[in-house]
Structure formats: C-alpha cells, structure tokens
Design an enzyme around this catalytic site. Structure first.
Site, PDB file in Angstrom:
ATOM      1  N   ALA A 247       0.815  -1.213   0.000  1.00 31.33           N
ATOM      2  CA  ALA A 247       0.000   0.000   0.000  1.00 31.33           C
ATOM      3  C   ALA A 247       0.852   1.267   0.000  1.00 31.33           C
ATOM      4  CB  ALA A 247      -0.942  -0.014   1.201  1.00 31.33           C
ATOM      5  N   HIS A 248       0.184   2.395  -0.046  1.00 29.79           N
ATOM      6  CA  HIS A 248       0.853   3.693  -0.126  1.00 29.79           C
ATOM      7  C   HIS A 248       1.722   3.966   1.098  1.00 29.79           C
ATOM      8  CE1 HIS A 248      -3.120   4.506   1.795  1.00 29.79           C
ATOM      9  NE2 HIS A 248      -2.370   5.190   2.633  1.00 29.79           N
TER      10      HIS A 248
END
Length: 338
Positions: A247-248
């Site tokens: 994820a980010h």
C-alpha cells in the site's frame, strides 16, 4: 517531499484567498499567501499547504516549517500561532480539492498517438517489444527489456538491465538497475485512500511516487501503490512474490522477502532482512524491525522488535502462539479415559 513535476504537471498558482473561495473554508491569516505545494502536516516545507484532521484528542506531529494548513474545528487548537488556517468540517476533502487544482497527473493528460513518445529517452541497447508503450519524458536504460503490451508512463525512470514483463503498467515511479517486474504487475497506481466529503466517501488523490531500488524482484500481478505525499520505497534486493499488495507510503528495507498473497497496509515500515510468509497481513502504521520472521497467514497489528519470530492472528511471539494452540487443542480434544 515536493510534488515531482515529472509525474504531476503544475497548474495555475493559487493563493489562500482563492483556495478559501474554491472550498468554502473559513480563512484566518494571509489571504495573499501563495501555495507553492502540498504536504502532510509532519513534513510541510515553506510555502506548502498541509492538512490536519481528527478528533482533536491527540497532538499531531507538526513540521517546524508549517506556514498554512487546512483543518477542522476539532483540530484548530493544535495549530501553532502565526500559521494561516483554512477551517472546514471536511479538511482532508478541501485539501484534496486544492491539490487537484494545483497539480494534474501527467498520465491522465492527452498525448500523441505514437507508441514510443518522441520525448522519451530509450537507450539504443534497450529492447522494446511490439505493443509496449513508453510515455513522454520516460527514460529506459541500457540492456533493459520491456515485453509486449507493457505501459511505461510519462516521466518514469528505469535503470539498466531490467526486465519489465508483459502487460506491466508503471506510473509515477523511479526504478533502479537489475530490477525484474513480472507480468501483470501494477506499479504506481493510487492507493486505497478514502476521505469523507460533503457527499460521502471519496477517493483521496495521491501525489507521491514509488521508488524501487537495485536488484529488486516484483512478482506477477503484484500491486505497489504510490505514496500520498511521500514515497513508497522498496529497498535493494527485496523480493516480492506473486499477487501481493503493497500500500501507499510503505517502506520495505533491504533484502526483505514477501511471499505470495502478502498484504501490507499503508505507512508500514519493515526492516532489513525480514521475512514475511504467505498470506501475511500487516495493519497500517506498524513498524517491523530488522530480521523479523512472520509465519504464514499471520495477522500483525502491533510493532515487532528486531530479530523476533511471530505467528498467528492476532500475531504474537511464536512460542506463545504455539503454546496457546497446544492448550486449545487439549481443551477441544480431551483424552478419553477408560
């Protein structure tokens, strides 16, 4: 971190007064302040507009260079004196509206019909297979092979002797040397950021990048999302299996191993040499130390110190988890007595 102009084109400049009109926020401070960029509150630099959101209970991490912020009434009390404020119930939403007025993703901008953009830099000894697309401003190094139907977005930088598999898409990314990205992987897409707006849930824009260092392998159909404001970083010689989700704002150290179906939530930090078994899931903002081992299917919700081995869901030190499993088996399967 400043927004990278290779991936996001600056639009017309915006003052705080104009931002207040655009969002309907209440302005307290310098209406003529020119917004030079966007950032998180912890990493804002002079001229950048940050945001503060939350219930106001916990003190936020604030950059000493903070000059302007979008915030909610609940968080207003945490804003230092002298900082210009845009106040609204939906601070994150207002910040995103302003950000999208300031920057436009280049991969969403219209381009020519040519498959290999004339403004791309492709080394003569790189191999670009039929059907592959290379965007404006992209660079591909010596000896790199880009296989059919891969898409290299505008501004993407790829080093030497890399292999980009069939059907891979890469945007908003800087990639080192000797990197292998297997078929179907997605690098640099926006992460799963959801914010509250006046009409309900909305997607949060992402203005960060993905940084992949040398000798990294990314498995088939794995997704690595770009950061919101800062970068998602995959450290040197890290190996990620097929069908993983990174994820980010995640940062993986050097020589990290992630087996298939691993899911790592936003802003997780994983130290050098750690090993994650198949189907491991890590909750957001968790820090995993160096040389940690997580058993297959572990679900991790808290920080782990260097050198430890954990398993189970919720994950815990491996010996504790095994003792609990043994005790549970004894309770559910008591020995028969004659």
């Amino acid at each position: 971190m400043a927004v990278d102009p290779r991936f996001f084109a600056p639009e017309a400049p915006l003052s705080l007064g104009q931002a207040a009109e655009l969002t309907g926020a209440d302005l307290a401070g310098d209406a003529d302040f020119q917004i030079a960029g966007i950032a998180s509150s912890a990493h804002a630099r002079p001229g950048e507009l940050a945001f503060l959101d939350g219930d106001g209970r916990a003190a936020p991490d604030l950059s000493p260079a903070l000059q302007a912020v979008v915030t909610t009434p609940a968080m207003r009390g945490h804003v230092p004196e002298g900082v210009s404020v845009l106040e609204t119930r939906f601070a994150r939403h207002a910040h995103s509206v302003i950000a999208k007025a300031l920057f436009r993703p280049r991969h969403l901008m219209p381009t020519g019909s040519e498959r290999l953009n004339e403004n791309a830099s492709i080394h003569p000894k790189a191999l670009i297979a039929p059907g592959a697309v290379v965007g404006a401003g992209a660079a591909i190094g010596e000896g790199t092979v880009v296989l059919p139907n891969a898409v290299i977005g505008p501004g993407v930088q790829i080093g030497r002797n890399c292999v980009i598999g069939a059907g891979v898409s890469i945007i908003c990314a800087l990639i080192g040397d000797h990197v292998s990205i297997l078929s179907g992987a997605r690098i640099g897409e926006a992460g799963f950021g959801v914010l509250s707006g006046p009409a309900g849930a909305e997607d949060a824009p992402h203005f960060g990048r993905v940084i992949i260092q040398d000798h990294v392998t990314i498995g088939a159909n794995t997704c690595i999302d770009r950061g919101v404001f800062e970068d998602t970083i995959i450290g040197e010689r890290t190996k990620i299996d097929n069908l993983c989700q990174i994820a980010h704002n995640v940062q993986l150290g050097r020589s990290v191993i992630v087996a298939a179906f691993g899911g790592i939530s936003g802003s997780v930090r994983v130290g050098d040499g750690s090993m994650l078994g198949g189907r491991v899931g890590i909750a957001d903002h968790v820090t995993v130390g160096e040389r940690v081992s997580l058993a297959a299917s572990a679900g991790l919700f808290r920080d782990v110190d260097a050198g430890e081995t954990w398993g189970g869901t919720p994950a815990k030190p491996i010996r504790q988890w095994m003792r609990e499993i043994a005790w549970l088996q004894k309770q559910t399967n008591p020995k028969k007595t004659s």
